[in-house]
Design a protein around this motif. Structure first.
Motif, mmCIF file in Angstrom:
data_model
loop_
_atom_site.group_PDB
_atom_site.id
_atom_site.type_symbol
_atom_site.label_atom_id
_atom_site.label_comp_id
_atom_site.label_asym_id
_atom_site.label_seq_id
_atom_site.Cartn_x
_atom_site.Cartn_y
_atom_site.Cartn_z
ATOM 1 N N ASP A 1 0.811 -1.220 0.000
ATOM 2 C CA ASP A 1 0.000 0.000 0.000
ATOM 3 C C ASP A 1 0.844 1.270 0.000
ATOM 4 N N ALA A 2 1.908 1.298 0.789
ATOM 5 C CA ALA A 2 2.744 2.500 0.848
ATOM 6 C C ALA A 2 3.400 2.775 -0.506
ATOM 7 N N SER A 3 3.889 1.736 -1.157
ATOM 8 C CA SER A 3 4.528 1.910 -2.462
ATOM 9 C C SER A 3 3.507 2.300 -3.529
ATOM 10 N N ALA A 4 2.346 1.670 -3.497
ATOM 11 C CA ALA A 4 1.288 2.016 -4.458
ATOM 12 C C ALA A 4 0.838 3.456 -4.245
ATOM 13 N N ARG A 5 0.674 3.822 -2.984
ATOM 14 C CA ARG A 5 0.258 5.193 -2.666
ATOM 15 C C ARG A 5 1.296 6.196 -3.193
ATOM 16 N N ALA A 6 2.564 5.920 -2.955
ATOM 17 C CA ALA A 6 3.631 6.803 -3.423
ATOM 18 C C ALA A 6 3.639 6.892 -4.950
ATOM 19 N N ALA A 7 3.438 5.775 -5.624
ATOM 20 C CA ALA A 7 3.424 5.769 -7.085
ATOM 21 C C ALA A 7 2.251 6.580 -7.631
ATOM 22 N N VAL A 8 1.103 6.440 -7.013
ATOM 23 C CA VAL A 8 -0.086 7.177 -7.465
ATOM 24 C C VAL A 8 0.087 8.679 -7.217
ATOM 25 N N VAL A 9 0.578 9.034 -6.035
ATOM 26 C CA VAL A 9 0.780 10.458 -5.723
ATOM 27 C C VAL A 9 1.801 11.067 -6.677
ATOM 28 N N ALA A 10 2.894 10.373 -6.932
ATOM 29 C CA ALA A 10 3.925 10.896 -7.843
ATOM 30 C C ALA A 10 3.370 11.061 -9.253
ATOM 31 N N ALA A 11 2.617 10.071 -9.720
ATOM 32 C CA ALA A 11 2.034 10.147 -11.060
ATOM 33 C C ALA A 11 1.018 11.278 -11.146
ATOM 34 N N LEU B 1 -7.082 12.477 -3.496
ATOM 35 C CA LEU B 1 -5.802 12.352 -4.194
ATOM 36 C C LEU B 1 -5.151 13.728 -4.364
ATOM 37 N N VAL B 2 -5.925 14.732 -4.714
ATOM 38 C CA VAL B 2 -5.377 16.084 -4.868
ATOM 39 C C VAL B 2 -4.785 16.558 -3.541
ATOM 40 N N VAL B 3 -5.496 16.331 -2.442
ATOM 41 C CA VAL B 3 -4.987 16.722 -1.121
ATOM 42 C C VAL B 3 -3.682 15.993 -0.821
ATOM 43 N N HIS C 1 2.228 16.172 -0.369
ATOM 44 C CA HIS C 1 3.512 15.753 -0.941
ATOM 45 C C HIS C 1 4.295 16.980 -1.408
ATOM 46 N N ARG C 2 3.623 17.903 -2.060
ATOM 47 C CA ARG C 2 4.264 19.138 -2.516
ATOM 48 C C ARG C 2 4.765 19.970 -1.337
ATOM 49 N N THR C 3 4.015 19.980 -0.245
ATOM 50 C CA THR C 3 4.460 20.722 0.943
ATOM 51 C C THR C 3 5.766 20.146 1.454
ATOM 52 N N ARG C 4 5.864 18.816 1.514
ATOM 53 C CA ARG C 4 7.119 18.184 1.957
ATOM 54 C C ARG C 4 8.265 18.559 1.018
ATOM 55 N N ARG C 5 8.009 18.523 -0.281
ATOM 56 C CA ARG C 5 9.051 18.892 -1.253
ATOM 57 C C ARG C 5 9.456 20.353 -1.091
ATOM 58 N N GLY D 1 9.532 22.642 -17.440
ATOM 59 C CA GLY D 1 8.167 22.325 -17.040
ATOM 60 C C GLY D 1 7.632 23.166 -15.888
ATOM 61 N N PHE D 2 8.374 24.212 -15.473
ATOM 62 C CA PHE D 2 7.867 25.066 -14.400
ATOM 63 C C PHE D 2 6.543 25.686 -14.829
ATOM 64 N N ARG D 3 5.514 25.505 -13.988
ATOM 65 C CA ARG D 3 4.176 26.041 -14.278
ATOM 66 C C ARG D 3 3.623 26.845 -13.107
ATOM 67 N N GLY D 4 4.486 27.361 -12.284
ATOM 68 C CA GLY D 4 4.003 28.158 -11.170
ATOM 69 C C GLY D 4 3.752 27.314 -9.940
ATOM 70 N N CYS D 5 3.087 27.923 -8.998
ATOM 71 C CA CYS D 5 2.818 27.292 -7.708
ATOM 72 C C CYS D 5 1.660 26.297 -7.831
ATOM 73 N N ALA D 6 1.916 25.052 -7.520
ATOM 74 C CA ALA D 6 0.878 24.021 -7.590
ATOM 75 C C ALA D 6 -0.270 24.328 -6.629
ATOM 76 N N PHE D 7 0.029 25.017 -5.538
ATOM 77 C CA PHE D 7 -1.000 25.353 -4.562
ATOM 78 C C PHE D 7 -1.929 26.427 -5.115
ATOM 79 N N ILE D 8 -1.357 27.453 -5.702
ATOM 80 C CA ILE D 8 -2.164 28.503 -6.309
ATOM 81 C C ILE D 8 -2.963 27.927 -7.476
ATOM 82 N N ASN D 9 -2.313 27.104 -8.292
ATOM 83 C CA ASN D 9 -2.999 26.494 -9.427
ATOM 84 C C ASN D 9 -4.171 25.633 -8.956
ATOM 85 N N SER D 10 -3.946 24.818 -7.949
ATOM 86 C CA SER D 10 -5.011 23.941 -7.435
ATOM 87 C C SER D 10 -6.130 24.743 -6.798
ATOM 88 N N PHE D 11 -5.765 25.776 -6.063
ATOM 89 C CA PHE D 11 -6.786 26.619 -5.441
ATOM 90 C C PHE D 11 -7.621 27.306 -6.510
#
Length: 189
Positions: free
Chosen positions: A4-14, A53-55, A60-64, A98-108
């Protein structure tokens, strides 16, 4: 089969790659499945809704973000230098393919009005960054207001760089932040 942890990581990364490149609403769960190599059934077992999934992607982006800021500030000695290192981190990030700005602003912008979970995740991230800046300002003997001005420069730089594709934005914002930090304040005087 992935645990589950590996699948979760793969899905979040994708999902992160796809959402950032194409926008959340334009990416279907089939595309996430194909990119992650994880079945839809498994994805929905891990993330009951696309909002979940978006959350997860935003967390994940916050950690990065936190890791990137920490890495940029690793050699900084003073709180002022650590605060200015934010702009060094931004400068490197803005220059990535591939820089497209802040993922947080984009998602919001895409989902903030309709997804309380996404709005909360974005708000938490932005508040965390403000706390980081305020903590550094306090260490430097500066008021929160100064830190918040620096935060506004960083936030504005992200949006401006994404829209204009001007690679010098972070450097200009850093110079403006230096000026703000160098102005004597009652707390520092």
């Amino acid at each position: 089969m992935l645990d589950d942890a590996s699948a979760r990581a793969a899905v979040v990364a994708a999902a992160d790659r796809l959402f950032y490149a194409q926008g959340v609403q334009s990416v279907g769960m089939d595309a996430v499945r194909n990119e992650a190599g994880v079945s839809l059934k498994r994805i929905y077992a891990l993330f009951p809704s696309k909002d979940d999934l978006v959350v997860a992607v935003l967390r994940h982006r916050t950690r990065r973000w936190d890791e990137g800021i920490a890495s940029a500030a690793a050699d900084a000695v003073t709180p002022r230098e650590r605060l200015l290192a934010v702009f060094d981190f931004l400068d490197a990030w803005f220059r990535e393919d591939g820089f497209r700005g802040c993922a947080f602003i984009n998602s919001f912008g895409e989902l903030g009005a309709t997804s309380p979970g996404v709005a909360d995740a974005v708000r938490e991230h932005k508040e965390s960054f403000q706390r980081y800046a305020c903590d550094l300002a306090a260490e430097a003997g500066l008021p929160d207001d100064v830190a918040l001005q620096v935060v506004l420069l960083a936030e504005g730089a992200q949006t401006t760089a994404a829209i204009t594709q001007d690679l010098e934005v972070a450097r200009r914002a850093r110079r403006a932040a230096e000026r703000i930090l160098d102005v004597p304040t009652p707390a520092a005087a």
